[in-house]
Structures are given as structure tokens and as C-alpha cells.
Design an enzyme around this catalytic site. Structure first.
Site, mmCIF file in Angstrom:
data_model
loop_
_atom_site.group_PDB
_atom_site.id
_atom_site.type_symbol
_atom_site.label_atom_id
_atom_site.label_comp_id
_atom_site.label_asym_id
_atom_site.label_seq_id
_atom_site.Cartn_x
_atom_site.Cartn_y
_atom_site.Cartn_z
ATOM 1 N N ASP A 29 0.836 -1.196 0.000
ATOM 2 C CA ASP A 29 0.000 0.000 0.000
ATOM 3 C C ASP A 29 0.874 1.250 0.000
ATOM 4 O O ASP A 29 2.017 1.219 -0.459
ATOM 5 C CB ASP A 29 -0.937 -0.025 1.218
ATOM 6 C CG ASP A 29 -2.310 0.543 0.912
ATOM 7 O OD1 ASP A 29 -2.398 1.767 0.776
ATOM 8 O OD2 ASP A 29 -3.277 -0.241 0.811
ATOM 9 N N HIS A 311 -3.838 5.904 3.546
ATOM 10 C CA HIS A 311 -4.536 4.702 3.081
ATOM 11 C C HIS A 311 -3.939 3.425 3.660
ATOM 12 O O HIS A 311 -4.661 2.545 4.171
ATOM 13 C CB HIS A 311 -4.488 4.692 1.551
ATOM 14 C CG HIS A 311 -5.372 3.704 0.901
ATOM 15 N ND1 HIS A 311 -4.961 2.431 0.584
ATOM 16 C CD2 HIS A 311 -6.649 3.797 0.459
ATOM 17 C CE1 HIS A 311 -5.949 1.784 -0.020
ATOM 18 N NE2 HIS A 311 -6.985 2.588 -0.104
ATOM 19 N N SER A 497 -10.913 -1.086 -1.196
ATOM 20 C CA SER A 497 -9.660 -1.020 -0.432
ATOM 21 C C SER A 497 -9.874 -1.411 1.011
ATOM 22 O O SER A 497 -8.943 -1.854 1.688
ATOM 23 C CB SER A 497 -9.087 0.400 -0.488
ATOM 24 O OG SER A 497 -8.578 0.693 -1.751
#
Length: 1422
Positions: A29, A311, A497
Site C-alpha cells: 500500500d 490509506h 480497499s
């Protein structure tokens, strides 16, 4: 955290100790913050994060420079700062690797903005103080008695080059006054200039950001890293004192109780590799940004690992966060450990790169992780292919790592799953599900959802090659930890996600339970075959194949009987407890460990691409579902590559094949062994209603039906509606092409289920009867009723010849505005779905209307998807009208091109300017259409061949592939000159737009200006960059483990595509005569259905072409149609390329003018001059830095000066050699010699005569020959009796003399300035500077000409006018349409010196920060 939906809470109630313990999950990520809340320890007290690494290289710092400490224990940092070492640091070698990095290149964008604001406050405080001091000084000067006026009161811009000849005198008068004024202090005008400069400078303030100095050393056991982060604490209070002076100041401040300067190197606690000592740091107390370090290449590369966004931390928190004091906030598997693999490149705004992905996969295989979660993905042109996909499959099938990835957020249309999660067989692609509890608690929805459903934006299958795409679904939203720099502990995010880590965490629970039962995997077993190790022991064992089969077989089915249920939800909602029970039960029957590779061949199915392998049947295009088709299905049992012969012999399955749809036919029985089998599958869609249909072939072991299918063959059939052949259209009416009955909305079903298709068709027929006739090639749907989260799909064939469609959506009667996601999707071979899809999200009020238009491809199925957003509450209704239009242009058949009959019908549009206009055939196949031809050029493309190509092995451990394989990189270097500044897109057509489906591991493009400043970094998807005029360079990196492949790519071209500032119109004519004579352009007209017409395109008048057109290919578009609704051109355009004709010949070329030639000299004189010129040419070749050649040069100079003492080129060369040879400490002694050489050049030039000639105007015929538009004659020139030819000869000589004079004055002034700077109080030296500067200004405006601005600034500074000097330097350094001049680095250094002398430390630091950006010492690491 949505745990109950996937059975995680039930599992933990039954197995509380199996909460992820013993399981390692790698997070691919943006990076994970090692300081984040909930990510510190596991439930059993182990470190939560095992390792953090930046696999992209975006955090790399070049630390190859080695420094040694001086007697004071200090080293010189890469930034130029003097750094004091901590005497307690151990460094046996005494070698300190140094580098520096600009932190704004590492910080995520939100953090960068916040730090900028914080730093600006400190800067503004210093700025206000400086402005106040300047204003006070000016006020004090205003009260003082007026001083005697002198020329030093103003900046000496001097006379213009057009000054009279009398102005060429020495000009020494201002010297004494200038010296006196400088000694007396700044004048009022200078003080005014300082205040103005301060105020104006702040208007363009833009912080370059702090720079950290990095020091790396080996302490005898490991590599250590220390950072000087003092730049994060800007201090504008003191002048540029030395490091020792600052240390003394700090000691004094401490004694007085003052705070010590923060962030100094000596105060830093050294860090080691995070994996070794679990250390991390923060750059300051204000930013909250945690980082870790890695050291590579024996200390020559430092990697500062900083996350590229929040994220990755959020994803890691969903998987495994552990809050000891708040268990409800725990992630799915709080006992699991994390490895952070940053694949989002900070240089690309967190876009993933092939380098990052491959390095991460290699690291995971080395570390022995159990699970990978990757919440990243992009569209791909083909499914399940590409170098990165191959290595991912190797990670799964060989290393035994379970790879979970997001399916994508590009729904709700079909075939929108992204790579790699939704397109790769080795990965589990996860869709996003929202439950009523998640909607209420996570999204704070004001009204409870009646039932769970898929998020509207969650991507759908199938893939281009027929696989279902979505393996299963999991909750797609969560409140989870985020990095500390966000200034909050947790945050809500939603997307696939978030669904992917939810599933990964659930699988981590399953693995934790299996390991508690003694399970082993490829990385945890002493045997290379875990199945063999577990056989007969009753123990569990782990493999990706077993786990995948278990989680898919035990999912909670969703979507009911809807035809798109499997394509939307996959196998359903993950159920952790059920999957675990399945694995416990299946341990003995899952031996040996087998996966079943299914491929399909034969039959129609063009969407996958020509010759592409298929994993299912996907009949989508009109011809594919027109009749029955037979396919050959190949099933191959695949075992681990280390499986024994006995294991292979043990593979023998007696299977029953079931089909769950009546239109599918397959054999009933299949005996399957290790070598695989094939069987025939027949698909008969003949009797299917228009719309979507889905079925499967399921292979069941009849003795173990509880195991579910061992493999499946997915079959997706789309029966599109043909607007001409629909049974509801009267054939005669269709043939007449005048009107057609409205078509039924067949194919709608979506979440309402397959039973809704017939009802929707009936409703559409009723609406058609009520609405009357509609135009041909038009579809009307509605009224259509939608509920939150409901999708309605309609499939229609774009008519042959259609090039665009226009759509109108009308809102019905409903209470409040509703949000809709609208998609119009076509699948084309080897094309990303995103490149052939129209998509929009709109808010529609009751009874309002929305219209749009988009490109289409004729004879291809168009899926129209209408969806009410899942959280847009309340029912609504819509009416839709979709109309197709078509106009196409192609080279007319039979037209002879330059090279023969090349312009045959169907060829692409290539317009050669030298060949005249291109004849085009325009067809209007569908309906009466308004035509308005318009063509324009929009881009100029320059192709550049590499000037250097190097293939080198990547021997760093992070680049090594498993099995000892060596990766290689090809580095291509390009050089180019930008002649027109503007926006450029650096493209590599061979590799761009291919990422996961690329055969290469990686690609990376960088562009630099002539000062090595990095201007651009790009990857698979290029973006625009602003380039100024001047020299530039570029690097292209390509990676692969096949060196031979990279060798073939050494000639890869870089294409610079410049967007023209304004489009260039290309003439379009309606007749050959108009094209030949340049007559009137083609105007508007109407074509009826079936009409054909001819147009002639181009060429472009030469005076309209861009200045840099030569050597470039120009690109443009031709538009023909006009929108039926609204105004403007239709979105369907025809691209074309334009090759400019050769440049026009020089008007003066070929003219012979014997009178312009000088009279022939006697042979002896000609011989003497030839010998002199030959000796001078040799002199220019002799190198001054080689003693033997330098001595020969001096002898030759003496000889030439004796022969031709006044020969200007010789004197000029002598001066240049004297100037160039004087270097270092010896230069001061050579300054008088340099000045004398310059004086010799000046003395050889008749300055008065030169000035008089330069004041003359050229004769009229000379003007014409030079391209001038002036028609006036020069009386002065004619009175001298000079002809135009003799004038040109004289002008060339005088231009050379003027250039020599300017160069001599420049060299002399530079030497005098250096002399004055060595002796600042020498009045005579100052007078010499003033005199020469005045003389130079008589010939050139030094305050405006960039070539002389630095010199002008030095003169102003020497005269005591620093504000005027700074103004000149800013002109030289200001952003412009040209690359900064070669003197810019020196000018920047002088500017900082002046700013420090004025006490403006904030501006000195500001300029120093930008100087590091604009003038780096070397190129950054690739």
C-alpha cells in the site's frame, strides 16, 4: 469494525486464542505509520509491525559521498551545512556517508500543506521585523540633512547602445563619487529600494520546504543513521555565523536559560534498520510524521521510509489493529503481525509502480509472510497476463502466500474489475459489501437499510476472458487507525480497499486457527511439501488452494437468482467460522494439494483479444450470441513444483459435471488425472431473452459433495437488443428507415433478479404504445423505478456506422434530489474498459433533465447501467432516451499516395503537407445529420533517440528475485533542446499505459533541465509537465530479469508531445478546385441516411504552423457532426497526423554577388594570413591544463604577437586563455595580466568608428536581403557611397568587433571586481570598476540583458547598492520561458550573500532552500 457480518465474532467466541496469532500479513500500500495507534503490539505482546520498507525507491537518498571529521568533530553535510557529530557515536572506519533530501518530496500532500502553513507563520514574523527595520531606516534617512547629489544615488543603468560616439569616452567621472557614497552609507533611494524589495518579494513567497542532512555509518555491527532536522525549526534571528560560533551562542543561551536549537545532528538518537531494532523517528514535534530507515549498497543508499498517504495505515488497522483498552476498535485479527511494503511512489502522488510491486513480492517471499493484502489496482487491457502478474502467481503457487486484493471501485457496470485483484487467478479479488449495521454505525445513515447490498461503486465481473472477476465480498467500510500526521487516531474510509483487508483479516483468523491445530505451510514446514508433512498426523496444513476453496465454498450467497449476482458479489459474503470448519473437515481429502487450471478455447469471444487465453465463456458482442457455439474446456490439475511423482500419480478424480442453466450442455462424467483432460461445452443462447444471463459448469466429486465444486467454468451471455431487428419493430418500417416503434427495455434486471427482465420488457412495450413513434436508432426506456443501491442494465447494439450517442435522462416524481451513477460501457479487444466507457455521477432533482453525449463503436454491444446510489434514500423513477448517430471519414478509395496506392479505403488519416490536400470519403449511415467539418492541430510531437543506453545488473538485495535470479535495468539517456516553452507530455509509446499487463517489470521516466533539476517523474501513465526553452535531459528506466530483452530495447524512443498554446486550424474544402486554389472552406450542410460526400483536408499554410514544426509530427482531430441537442461538435472525432512540408529555401540563397567579395590579395600576403590563421587554430586546440601543451601555447603566443600584434582574433584568444588559466589561489596574482590582455583587445578596436557605424541605418536593399520590411533608405549610408554588398561586409566585421569589445569589457570588469573584492577599501580599485562598468553600459543595457545581469549585480553590490543588485539577480533567476542561465548558480550564491549582509536571514534561508532544488549537485537515484 464490521466483524459480525463475516462470522469473525462467532469464530473468536469459539477460538479466543486464534485471533491472528502466528500469522504475518504483508500490506502492499502507501506505507504503514509505525507510530499509529493500535499498531504497536499484538494481543500476545509481540511487536505489531515486523518491518517497514519503501519498495518504490521514492525515499532513497544518495549517500555515496564520504566525509571525514575535522579536529572539531564536524563534517561537511551534503547540503553544505557544517554538522557537528556526537562524540559518543562509534565509527571504527571513520567514514561518514552523507546525503540530503528535501522533505516536501517525502511528505504526503496534506502534510506538506500543513507544514507549509506552520513555516509561513515563522517566516512572516521575521518578514514583519525586516520590513519594520527597513521602514525605520528610511524614516531616519528622511529626517537627516540632504546629502550632496551623486550618481550613486540611483542604480546605474547607463547609456543605451545607440548613444553618440562621444559617449565612448572612458567615463571615469562617477568613480570617486561612488566610492565616497559607499563609504557614507546607503542613500535614501537605496533604502527605498530595500523596502520595496522586501515587500515585493513576499508576493511570490513559496516555501521550498526543509532539507534534512543524512549521515550513515557502520558502528562495527550494523549500519546507523542520523538526521539533522534543524531545518524543520527555522531560525531567522542570527546571521551566517560559523558552526563553532553557533555552538558558542547555544552554550551561552543555555547558561542564560534559553532554549537550545532543536533538530541538530549531534542530538539525534541514531536509528538502525527497523527490522533489526524496531526504531522509528519523527522529523519534528509539529509534523507528527513517523519514518524508519533502511541502508543499502554498503552505505551508499539510504532509504527514508515515509508513508505516501493515510490509506496504508488504515488498511493495516482493518487487518490487525489492537487496542488493549478498547477491544471493540480492534481489527479483524488483532493478534496478527504486519509487514509494511510501500508500493505507492511518493514521486507519483502514491501511484503504484512495477518496481515497487516486484520488490515487495520478493521481500514477502524472503520474509515468509502468510498473507498479502493489496488495496490497489488499475484497469488492464488483458486479464491475467503481465510480468508483475507472473511474479504474483509465483508468490502464491510456489511460496504459498495467500494474496488478497481489492476488486476495484469502478462499478456498477459489468467487466470493470481492476488488475491485479479482479483479473488474476492467483489472487482473491474482493468486492465491497455494506450491511445495515455498517451503514448505521459507520456511515451514520439517517434511515436503516432494509438489507445488505453491494456498494454501488464496487467493480463487477466478468473479466474480458470470462472469469467471474470478484471472488467474494466483505464489508467495504471501517473506522480504523490513520497516521499521526493526520492529527487524528482513526478515520472512516470506504472502498474495496477496505473490503480487501477485512477479508485478509478474516483469513488471518482462519490461518491462526489452523496453526493452533498444528498446521504448516511452505514457509513454516521442515518439508518442502506441507501436505506430505501433515499426512497421517491428523494435523492441519495450509495452502492457498485449500484456503481459497474453503472460503469460496462457505460464503453466504448474496443476490438471489439475479443474473448478475455472482458477477457482483462473487461467491458471496465471507464466513470465517464456516470456512475454518470446512478446512478442519477437508484436511484428509485435500491430499495432494491441487488447484485446477481451467482454460477455454474455440467458439466466439473476441473481447478477450486475438489469441488470448480464456478462463471462461463471455459472449457479449452481437454476433457471439446469435446462435449455438461449442467450446473446448481444458482442465489441468496443478501441484506444487516440488511435488513428488507419487503425488502426481495420486491425482485421479471421478467427477460429475453439472450445469445450472438449461442453455448449457456438457458431459456428465469426467475422469481427471494429473495430465489433465478436455471436454466440449455447448452454449445455446438462441432462445434467451435480451439481457444478461449467467450459468456455470460445476465439477463435483459425488462421494464428497459437501466439498462443493472442485472447479467451475463460468459462462456469461449478453443478448443485446438490436434496434433494427427487435421483434417489436415492423420489418417494413425498419427497411424504410423512417421511424421505428419504441423498443422494450429488455435486459433490465440488476439487483431485482432475472425474473424482472420479462416484466421490464412488457412495461417497455406498454410505454412504447403510449409514447408513439420514435426516431430510428433511438431507444426509449421508462418510467423506470429504482431503489437505493439498485442497478438497471440494458444492453443494446450500437448500429453499424455509429460513432457517437446522445442520451437524455429525465427525473420523475420523487421527493428529494437523488444521486445516480450512470455508465455506458463497451468492451473492445485489448482496450481498457476505462478507455471505452462513459461514466458520470449526477444529482437529479424531480422532473429535471440531464443530457450528455459520448463516443461509441459501431456493431459493438453497449451496456447502459443506471444505478441509484446506495445511500441516496427513497425510491425514484427515470426516463431515458438514447440516440445513436454516425459520421465517418476515411481516405477515398483509389487515391494515389506519394508512394503509390497507399491511401486505400480504411487506412488511417495521414496528411502530408508536401503532397497537398487529402481526399476524404465521408459517410452518413444512420440518419439525416448536420455536418460542419472542422479540423485543427493540437499537439506537436518530437521523437528523440537515446544518446546513451546501459544495461546493468541489480545486485542490491532488495532487487534480487527468489531462486538467485538477477534482475537487470536498462537506463536510457536522452538529450534535447526545447525551442518552444509550454506543456509537454513525455511518452514512451512502446510501454505506456501498460502496468500490470506489461511484459516488463517496471518503467520510470524522469526529465531534468540543464542544471540537473528534476522537473518530472512519470510511470506507465504519463502526465504533462511545463518545460522552458533550453537544454534538457531525460532518463528512462526499464526493468526485467531477461537481459537479452532489455538489449533489444536500447533504441526505444522518447516522444515529447507539446500541447499547442492555441490549436492551428486545418482548412477543409468541399471540392478539389477549392482545395487547389485555396478557395472557401467547406461550410455547414446536411447529409441524409446513406449519403456519401467528399472532402479535401489541408494542407496548412506554412505561416500558420508552429515555429518548431520542422522535424515534428503534428497531431490533430477532424470533427464532422454536430450535436442534435444543445450545440457544439459531436464527441466523435477522427484523429490525424500531419507531416509538415520541408522548410522554404532561403530567399538569399543562390544569389551571387561578386562585388561583395574583397579584392584578391597578393599571394605572399595570402600565405602569411593563412599561416597566421593556422597557428591561431592550433593555439585554440592546445590545452592549458597540460604542462607540455601550455608551454607550447605560450611560445606560439609570443610568435604570433610578434607577427601580428594587432590581430583582433589573436588578442581575443590570448585574453580568453589568460582568464581561463587563472584559477584557485593563484588567480589573484594573475588579475593584472588578465586586465592587460583585455586592454589589448580594446585598444585594437577603433571604438569611435565602431560607435559611428552602429548608429547608421542599413541601406534599403540590404534590409530587403536581410528579410526586413523597411522600405526607407539611409541618407547617411548613401552619402558614404557604400553599396548594400559592401555594407553587409562591413556590418559583419563591425559585429565581430563589437562582440570582441563586449567580451573584453566583460573580462576586464570581472577581473577588476575580483581585485576590488580582495581589497574592499581600495578607492582606486573601486574607481576602476566604476569606469569599466560605465564603458560597458554604453554598449549594452547590463540591467536588462541576461548575459550581463550577474556582472551588473556585482557592480551594484560593490557600489554599495545591494537592493539594486538583488533586483538584477532576481531578473536572472526569475521563472521564465527559458531554462535558468549557466550563471544562475553563481547568481544564487551572490544573492544569498547579499541577503545575509542585509540581515534578512529569512530570505537567505528561503533562497538557499530553492537553490538546492534548482541547482542540485547530481542527479537523484533512479
Amino acid at each position: 469494525m464490521p466483524k459480525s457480518e463475516i462470522g469473525a465474532l462467532r469464530f473468536l467466541e469459539q477460538h479466543p486464542q486464534c485471533d491472528g496469532r502466528g500469522v504475518v500479513v504483508a500490506i502492499f500500500d502507501t506505507g504503514v505509520d509505525p507510530s499509529a495507534a493500535g499498531l504497536q503490539v499484538t494481543t500476545d505482546g509481540k511487536p505489531k509491525i515486523i518491518d517497514v520498507m519503501d519498495c518504490t525507491g521514492s525515499g532513497d537518498v544518495d549517500t555515496s559521498t564520504i566525509a571525514a571529521a575535522d579536529e572539531g568533530g564536524c563534517i561537511s553535510g551534503a547540503s553544505g551545512r557544517r554538522l557537528r557529530l556526537n562524540p559518543g557515536w562509534v565509527n571504527p572506519s571513520g567514514q561518514w556517508h552523507v546525503g540530503c533530501r528535501r522533505l516536501f518530496e517525502l511528505f504526503p500532500k496534506p502534510l506538506q500543506s500543513r507544514v507549509k502553513e506552520q513555516r509561513k507563520k515563522a517566516f512572516e514574523e521575521a518578514q514583519r521585523a525586516a520590513v519594520a527595520a527597513a521602514a525605520a531606516a528610511l524614516a531616519a534617512a528622511a529626517k537627516a540633512p540632504p546629502a550632496t547629489s551623486s550618481s550613486s544615488d540611483t542604480s546605474s543603468d547607463g547609456a543605451t547602445p545607440a548613444a553618440p560616439a562621444a559617449a565612448a569616452a572612458d567615463g571615469t567621472r562617477p568613480a570617486a563619487a561612488a566610492t565616497a557614497a559607499a563609504a557614507a552609507g546607503p542613500s535614501k533611494s537605496e533604502l527605498e529600494a530595500r523596502l520595496t524589495y522586501l515587500q515585493d518579494s513576499f508576493k511570490s513567497y513559496d516555501d521550498a520546504g526543509p532539507v534534512v542532512d543524512c549521515v550513515v555509518w557502520h558502528d562495527g555491527s550494523t549500519w546507523r543513521v542520523a538526521l539533522d532536522t534543524s531545518d524543520m525549526y527555522p531560525d531567522y534571528s542570527s546571521s551566517s555565523s560559523s558552526s563553532d560560533e553557533k555552538d558558542a551562542e547555544q552554550q551561552q543561551q543555555q547558561q542564560q536559560g534559553c532554549a537550545k536549537k532543536q533538530g541538530l545532528l549531534a542530538d539525534f538518537t541514531p536509528l538502525a534498520d527497523f527490522k533489526q531494532e524496531r526504531q522509528y523517528g519523527k522529523f519534528s514535534g509539529q509534523d507528527g510524521c513517523a519514518y524508519a530507515v533502511k541502508v543499502y549498497d554498503e552505505g551508499n543508499t539510504l532509504c527514508i521510509v515515509v508513508d505516501a498517504g493515510a490509506h496504508g495505515t488504515h488498511v493495516a488497522g482493518i487487518v490487525a489493529a489492537h487496542f488493549p483498552d478498547d477491544p471493540a476498535a480492534n481489527g479483524m485479527a488483532p493478534g496478527a503481525q504486519i509487514i509494511s511494503c510501500k508500493i505507492g511512489d511518493s514521486r507519483l502522488g502514491s501511484m503504484e509502480t512495477g518496481t515497487g510491486l516486484v520488490r515487495a513480492l520478493a521481500a514477502v517471499m524472503e520474509a515468509g509472510a502468510d498473507i498479502i493484502n493489496m488495496s490497489y489496482g488499475e484497469p488492464a487491457s488483458r486479464a491475467d497476463v503481465g510480468r508483475a502478474i507472473d511474479i504474483a502467481a509465483e508468490t502464491v503457487h510456489k511460496a504459498g502466500v495467500i494474496f488478497v486484493a481489492s476488486a476495484g471501485n469502478a462499478g456498477p457496470a459489468l467487466s470493470t474489475v481492476g488488475a491485479p485483484g479482479g483479473t488474476s487467478s492467483a489472487l482473491l479479488g474482493i468486492g465491497a459489501y455494506v450491511s445495515p449495521d455498517l451503514a448505521a454505525a459507520g456511515h451514520s445513515l439517517r434511515q436503516e437499510l432494509q438489507h445488505g447490498q453491494q456498494y454501488t461503486w464496487s467493480s463487477r465481473g466478468p473479466t474480458h476472458d470470462g472469469d467471474i472477476g470478484v471472488a467474494l465480498s466483505a464489508p467495504g467500510g471501517a473506522i480504523a487507525p490513520v497516521p499521526g500526521w493526520t492529527l487524528q487516531k482513526r478515520q472512516l474510509m470506504n472502498g474495496t480497499s477496505m473490503a480487501s483487508p477485512c477479508a485478509a483479516g478474516g483469513i488471518a483468523l482462519i490461518l491462526s486457527g489452523l496453526k493452533a491445530h498444528g498446521a504448516a505451510g511452505p514457509n513454516g514446514s521442515s518439508s518442502s511439501d506441507p501436505a506430505a508433512a501433515a499426512a497421517g498426523t491428523g494435523k492441519q496444513w495450509i495452502s492457498p488452494n485449500r484456503v481459497r476453496r474453503a472460503v469460496e465454498a462457505t460464503c453466504q450467497p448474496l443476490g438471489g437468482a439475479a443474473p448478475d449476482a455472482v458477477l457482483t458479489y462473487g461467491r458471496g459474503l465471507l464466513q470465517v467460522d464456516a470456512a475454518f470448519d470446512y478446512l478442519l473437515k477437508s484436511a484428509d481429502v485435500d491430499l495432494p494439494d491441487v488447484r485446477y487450471d481451467v482454460t477455454v478455447s474455440g467458439g466466439p469471444g473476441s473481447s478477450a483479444g486475438l489469441g488470448a487465453p480464456r478462463r471462461g465463456v463471455y459472449m457479449r458482442q452481437p454476433h457471439e450470441a446469435a446462435g449455438p457455439a461449442s467450446y473446448t474446456v481444458s482442465v489441468t490439475p496443478a501441484l506444487h513444483e516440488d511435488a513428488s511423482v507419487d503425488d502426481k500419480l495420486a491425482v485421479e478424480e471421478h467427477l460429475v459435471l453439472h450445469t445450472n442453466a438449461p442453455w448449457l450442455s456438457a458431459p456428465e462424467l469426467l475422469l481427471l488425472h494429473h495430465n489433465g483432460r478436455t471436454f466440449e461445452l455447448r452454449v445455446d443462447p438462441t432462445a434467451l431473452l435480451p439481457g444478461l444471463h449467467y450459468g456455470e459448469v460445476l465439477a463435483i466429486n459425488p462421494d464428497q459433495e459437501w466439498r462443493g465444486p472442485l472447479f467451475r467454468v463460468p459462462v456469461t451471455v449478453v443478448k443485446p437488443q438490436d434496434l433494427l431487428q427487435s421483434p417489436d419493430i415492423d420489418a417494413a418500417a425498419a427497411a424504410g428507415a423512417t421511424s421505428a416503434v419504441e423498443q422494450p427495455p429488455a435486459g433490465f434486471g440488476g439487483a431485482a433478479g432475472g425474473a424482472g427482465v420479462a416484466a421490464a420488457a412488457a412495461a417497455g412495450a406498454a410505454a412504447a404504445a403510449a409514447g408513439g413513434d420514435v426516431p430510428p436508432h433511438t431507444l426509449r426506456l421508462g418510467p423506470l423505478t429504482l431503489q437505493p443501491g439498485q442497478e438497471l442494465r440494458h444492453f443494446v447494439v450500437a448500429p453499424a456506422g455509429a460513432t457517437w450517442a446522445e442520451m437524455v435522462i429525465r427525473g420523475g416524481s420523487f421527493d428529494t434530489p437523488k444521486v445516480y451513477m450512470i455508465r455506458a460501457t463497451q468492451l473492445l479487444p485489448d482496450v481498457r474498459y476505462s478507455d471505452s466507457e462513459y461514466r458520470t455521477t449526477l444529482t437529479l432533482s424531480p422532473s429535471s433533465e440531464y443530457s450528455t453525449a459520448f463516443k461509441v463503436a459501431g456493431e459493438a454491444t453497449l451496456e447502459l447501467t443506471l444505478s441509484q446510489f446506495w445511500s441516496s434514500l427513497g425510491s425514484s423513477s427515470l426516463e431515458v432516451e438514447l440516440s445513436f448517430y454516425g459520421l465517418a471519414a476515411q481516405p477515398a478509395a483509389g487515391v494515389l499516395g506519394v508512394g503509390g496506392n497507399a491511401a486505400a479505403a480504411g487506412a488511417g488519416l495521414l496528411l502530408e503537407g508536401a503532397a497537398g490536400p487529402l481526399k476524404l470519403l465521408v459517410e452518413c449511415p444512420l440518419r439525416r445529420q448536420k455536418v460542419k467539418p472542422e479540423a485543427k492541430l493540437t499537439h506537436a510531437n518530437l521523437s528523440i533517440k537515446p544518446k546513451e543506453a546501459t544495461v546493468e545488473p541489480l545486485l542490491d538485495p532488495r532487487d534480487c528475485l527468489p531462486g538467485g535470479r538477477v534482475a537487470y535495468r536498462l537506463v536510457l539517456t536522452y538529450g534535447f533542446n526545447v525551442t518552444e516553452g509550454g506543456k509537454y507530455k513525455p511518452c514512451v509509446p512502446l510501454t505506456n499505459r501498460y502496468l500490470y499487463d506489461s511484459p516488463l517489470e517496471a518503467q520510470l521516466t524522469q526529465i531534468f533541465d540543464s542544471h540537473k533539476r528534476l522537473l518530472y517523474t512519470g510511470d506507465a501513465v504519463p502526465d504533462e509537465v511545463a518545460l522552458a526553452k533550453g537544454e534538457h535531459s531525460a532518463r528512462l528506466l526499464l526493468r526485467h530479469d531477461d537481459r537479452a530483452l532489455l538489449e533489444k530495447l536500447k533504441g526505444t524512443c522518447l516522444v515529447l508531445s507539446r500541447k499547442l498554446d492555441s490549436p492551428v486550424a486545418v482548412p477543409v474544402y468541399s471540392s478539389h478546385a477549392a482545395a487547389l486554389t485555396g478557395g472557401s472552406a467547406a461550410g455547414e450542410c446536411f447529409l441524409s441516411a446513406g449519403d456519401r460526400a467528399m472532402l479535401w483536408l489541408g494542407p496548412v499554410p506554412e505561416d500558420k504552423l508552429p515555429k518548431d514544426a520542422q522535424g515534428r509530427v503534428l497531431e490533430g482531430t477532424l470533427s464532422l457532426g454536430q450535436l442534435r441537442r444543445g450545440s457544439g461538435a459531436a464527441p466523435a472525432v477522427t484523429p490525424f497526423a500531419y507531416l509538415p512540408p520541408p522548410a522554404a529555401a532561403d530567399k538569399a540563397a543562390g544569389k551571387s554577388d561578386s562585388s561583395s567579395k574583397p579584392p584578391l590579395k597578393p599571394p605572399a600576403e595570402r600565405l602569411s594570413e593563412a599561416l597566421r590563421d593556422a597557428k591561431l587554430a592550433l593555439l585554440k586546440e592546445l590545452k592549458a591544463d597540460q604542462p607540455e601543451e601550455a608551454a607550447a601555447a605560450e611560445d606560439l603566443i609570443s610568435e604570433l604577437l610578434a607577427e601580428a600584434p594587432s590581430h583582433l582574433p589573436l588578442l581575443l584568444e590570448v585574453m580568453k586563455r589568460r582568464d581561463a588559466a587563472a584559477k584557485g589561489e593563484a588567480r589573484a596574482a594573475q588579475l593584472p595580466v588578465i586586465s592587460a590582455a583585455a586592454d589589448a583587445v580594446i585598444a585594437a578596436i577603433n571604438v569611435s568608428e565602431l560607435a559611428a557605424f552602429m548608429a547608421l541605418r542599413a541601406p534599403a536593399d540590404a534590409d530587403e536581403a536581410n528579410g526586413s520590411s523597411s522600405s526607407s533608405s539611409s541618407s547617411e549610408a548613401s552619402s558614404s557611397g557604400s553599396s548594400s554588398s559592401s555594407y553587409k561586409q562591413q556590418k559583419a566585421e563591425k559585429d565581430a568587433a563589437k562582440a570582441a569589445l563586449l567580451e573584453a569589457l566583460r573580462v576586464k570588469l570581472k577581473a577588476q571586481l575580483e581585485t576590488a573584492e580582495v581589497a574592499p577599501g581600495d578607492a582606486a580599485a573601486a574607481a576602476d570598476v566604476a569606469a569599466t562598468a560605465a564603458q560597458l553600459r554604453q554598449w549594452v543595457d547590463t540591467s536588462a540583458d541576461k548575459e550581463y545581469l550577474l556582472l551588473h549585480a556585482r557592480v551594484e553590490a560593490a557600489a554599495g547598492r545591494p537592493a539594486a543588485a538583488l533586483t538584477a539577480l532576481d531578473k536572472l533567476l526569475a521563472p521564465s520561458d527559458e531554462v535558468p542561465a549557466a550563471a544562475a548558480p553563481e547568481a544564487s550564491q551572490l544573492k544569498r550573500t547579499l541577503l545575509q549582509q542585509l540581515g534578512w536571514q529569512q530570505w537567505a534561508a528561503y533562497d538557499e532552500a530553492w537553490a538546492r532544488v534548482k541547482f542540485p549537485a547530481k542527479l537523484p537515484p533512479l
